[in-house]
Design a protein around this motif. Sequence first.
Motif, PDB file in Angstrom:
ATOM      1  N   LEU A 127      40.040  19.528 -30.552  1.00  0.00           N
ATOM      2  CA  LEU A 127      39.570  19.055 -31.366  1.00  0.00           C
ATOM      3  C   LEU A 127      40.576  18.110 -32.073  1.00  0.00           C
ATOM      4  N   VAL A 128      41.936  18.859 -32.268  1.00  0.00           N
ATOM      5  CA  VAL A 128      43.037  18.371 -33.208  1.00  0.00           C
ATOM      6  C   VAL A 128      43.661  17.289 -32.115  1.00  0.00           C
ATOM      7  N   TYR A 129      44.006  17.668 -30.787  1.00  0.00           N
ATOM      8  CA  TYR A 129      44.905  16.856 -30.155  1.00  0.00           C
ATOM      9  C   TYR A 129      43.959  16.179 -28.909  1.00  0.00           C
ATOM     10  N   LYS A 130      42.680  16.151 -29.253  1.00  0.00           N
ATOM     11  CA  LYS A 130      41.968  15.346 -28.346  1.00  0.00           C
ATOM     12  C   LYS A 130      41.843  15.867 -26.791  1.00  0.00           C
ATOM     13  N   ARG A 131      42.280  17.023 -26.431  1.00  0.00           N
ATOM     14  CA  ARG A 131      42.298  17.420 -25.295  1.00  0.00           C
ATOM     15  C   ARG A 131      40.971  17.869 -24.585  1.00  0.00           C
ATOM     16  N   ALA A 132      41.049  17.562 -23.391  1.00  0.00           N
ATOM     17  CA  ALA A 132      39.278  18.197 -22.747  1.00  0.00           C
ATOM     18  C   ALA A 132      39.686  19.621 -22.361  1.00  0.00           C
ATOM     19  N   ILE A 133      38.334  20.182 -22.410  1.00  0.00           N
ATOM     20  CA  ILE A 133      38.146  21.599 -22.091  1.00  0.00           C
ATOM     21  C   ILE A 133      37.697  21.662 -20.658  1.00  0.00           C
ATOM     22  N   GLY A 134      38.671  22.239 -19.719  1.00  0.00           N
ATOM     23  CA  GLY A 134      37.949  22.350 -18.691  1.00  0.00           C
ATOM     24  C   GLY A 134      36.888  23.344 -18.201  1.00  0.00           C
ATOM     25  N   ARG A 135      36.295  23.067 -17.018  1.00  0.00           N
ATOM     26  CA  ARG A 135      35.042  23.965 -16.805  1.00  0.00           C
ATOM     27  C   ARG A 135      35.468  25.457 -16.468  1.00  0.00           C
ATOM     28  N   THR A 136      36.603  25.781 -16.160  1.00  0.00           N
ATOM     29  CA  THR A 136      37.270  27.257 -15.803  1.00  0.00           C
ATOM     30  C   THR A 136      37.340  27.723 -17.268  1.00  0.00           C
ATOM     31  N   VAL A 137      37.747  26.952 -18.113  1.00  0.00           N
ATOM     32  CA  VAL A 137      37.753  27.379 -19.504  1.00  0.00           C
ATOM     33  C   VAL A 137      36.619  27.982 -20.352  1.00  0.00           C
ATOM     34  N   MET A 138      35.741  26.988 -19.749  1.00  0.00           N
ATOM     35  CA  MET A 138      34.382  27.032 -20.624  1.00  0.00           C
ATOM     36  C   MET A 138      33.571  28.145 -20.043  1.00  0.00           C
ATOM     37  N   VAL A 139      33.603  28.290 -18.715  1.00  0.00           N
ATOM     38  CA  VAL A 139      33.100  29.464 -18.119  1.00  0.00           C
ATOM     39  C   VAL A 139      33.751  30.957 -18.729  1.00  0.00           C
ATOM     40  N   ALA A 140      35.139  30.821 -18.703  1.00  0.00           N
ATOM     41  CA  ALA A 140      35.852  32.095 -19.593  1.00  0.00           C
ATOM     42  C   ALA A 140      35.568  32.318 -20.674  1.00  0.00           C
ATOM     43  N   MET A 141      35.355  31.489 -21.505  1.00  0.00           N
ATOM     44  CA  MET A 141      34.819  31.447 -22.936  1.00  0.00           C
ATOM     45  C   MET A 141      33.416  32.139 -23.175  1.00  0.00           C
ATOM     46  N   GLY A 142      32.667  31.566 -22.107  1.00  0.00           N
ATOM     47  CA  GLY A 142      31.157  32.157 -22.123  1.00  0.00           C
ATOM     48  C   GLY A 142      31.052  33.842 -21.590  1.00  0.00           C
ATOM     49  N   VAL A 143      32.152  34.125 -20.756  1.00  0.00           N
ATOM     50  CA  VAL A 143      32.368  35.414 -20.324  1.00  0.00           C
ATOM     51  C   VAL A 143      32.909  36.442 -21.601  1.00  0.00           C
ATOM     52  N   CYS A 144      33.649  35.840 -22.245  1.00  0.00           N
ATOM     53  CA  CYS A 144      34.273  36.380 -23.653  1.00  0.00           C
ATOM     54  C   CYS A 144      33.084  36.788 -24.490  1.00  0.00           C
ATOM     55  N   TYR A 145      32.168  35.530 -24.777  1.00  0.00           N
ATOM     56  CA  TYR A 145      31.464  35.727 -25.929  1.00  0.00           C
ATOM     57  C   TYR A 145      30.217  36.714 -25.498  1.00  0.00           C
ATOM     58  N   ALA A 146      29.863  36.602 -24.238  1.00  0.00           N
ATOM     59  CA  ALA A 146      29.032  37.466 -23.593  1.00  0.00           C
ATOM     60  C   ALA A 146      29.367  38.971 -23.730  1.00  0.00           C
ATOM     61  N   GLY A 147      30.834  39.163 -23.518  1.00  0.00           N
ATOM     62  CA  GLY A 147      31.171  40.849 -23.785  1.00  0.00           C
ATOM     63  C   GLY A 147      31.162  41.164 -25.290  1.00  0.00           C
ATOM     64  N   ILE A 148      31.557  40.030 -26.143  1.00  0.00           N
ATOM     65  CA  ILE A 148      31.479  40.500 -27.340  1.00  0.00           C
ATOM     66  C   ILE A 148      29.737  40.719 -27.891  1.00  0.00           C
ATOM     67  N   ALA A 149      29.020  40.080 -27.276  1.00  0.00           N
ATOM     68  CA  ALA A 149      27.265  40.423 -27.581  1.00  0.00           C
ATOM     69  C   ALA A 149      27.027  41.621 -27.098  1.00  0.00           C
ATOM     70  N   LEU A 150      27.575  42.173 -26.072  1.00  0.00           N
ATOM     71  CA  LEU A 150      27.241  43.535 -25.446  1.00  0.00           C
ATOM     72  C   LEU A 150      27.977  44.508 -26.330  1.00  0.00           C
ATOM     73  N   VAL A 151      28.978  44.517 -26.988  1.00  0.00           N
ATOM     74  CA  VAL A 151      29.522  45.510 -27.699  1.00  0.00           C
ATOM     75  C   VAL A 151      28.913  45.511 -29.140  1.00  0.00           C
ATOM     76  N   PHE A 152      28.560  44.213 -29.678  1.00  0.00           N
ATOM     77  CA  PHE A 152      27.902  43.996 -30.743  1.00  0.00           C
ATOM     78  C   PHE A 152      26.357  44.974 -30.617  1.00  0.00           C
ATOM     79  N   PHE A 153      25.902  44.443 -29.725  1.00  0.00           N
ATOM     80  CA  PHE A 153      24.429  45.222 -29.570  1.00  0.00           C
ATOM     81  C   PHE A 153      24.549  46.669 -29.710  1.00  0.00           C
TER      82      PHE A 153
END
Length: 308
Positions: A127-153
């Motif tokens: 957002l600050v430096y106008k850098r694009a987020i690659g597909r690999t990073v987006m998938v990795a972030m989805g994996v991270c937050y899915a893991g948090i959701a499991l521990v949260f539940f």
Amino acid sequence: MANTSHAGFITRNALVGVLFALLAAIGFSAKAILVKLAYLDRVDAVTLLALRMAFSAPFFIGVALWARRQHADPLSPRDRVLVLGLGLLGYYLSSFLDFLGLQYISAGLERLILFLYPTMTVVLSALVYKRAIGRTVMVAMGVCYAGIALVFFHDLGTLQGGIVLGASLVFASTLSYSVYLVGAGHAIARIGAARFTAYAMIVATLASLLRFAFTHPIEALGLPLRVYELALAMAIFSTVLPVFLLSYAIRRIGSGSTSLIGSIGPISTILMAYVFLQEGLSLLQIAGSALVLAGVLLVSLNSRRTRA
């Protein structure tokens, strides 16, 4: 013979760096355990944070005085504002929100949420430096937050009310720290890592003590000796020593390797919480933790390749 000795020195230096990185990660991870143990004596977050920072302050004042002798040039007005703002945001506010959140959620979930900071840093930098987020990073972030959701539940079914509030507070703490990381890079390059860290920690200490002074009577310090012992342990083993161990590890093995070794942090917190706090350890929690670790490692490795 000389080459063999040189290779042996490099190997020993690398092993020392790995050891320091491991000890730093475990030290930072132990903070949540010490906080939860202190809360058993019904101390509040403002008082506990003030005690932790007060016990840490002499060490950082000493580093600040040493760093001042190493750097003859005084801070510019702009750098002073940066130290003040980032010290309040990255150390005081982040720590305060984290301490508040630990009143409601498990130490294991807290550490996993805090461990999301690389993903938040990627988004903020984009957002600050106008850098694009690659597909690999987006998938990795989805994996991270899915893991948090499991521990949260998992925790939702085992803890009392307040888990949503606690997780939100720790998430806000992680976001605050991520904003600090994005903003601190240029300041550290100009000011120096040791000087910047020491000054920022002193700012956070003053903020913590002032908040306590304005919101609590002096009688609030009439706490059991055990609370003071835990606060002192938190200051030494989960604040001061890890900060310096981390810097020495980075010097010996580099920031990339140090951050990857730091991935042991959430695992050590979960294990310590199981041993010292009798927090549950289920397959769902292990699976969620594995997803978070995998996602963060993928983000970190991708960032290293991008910089290279």
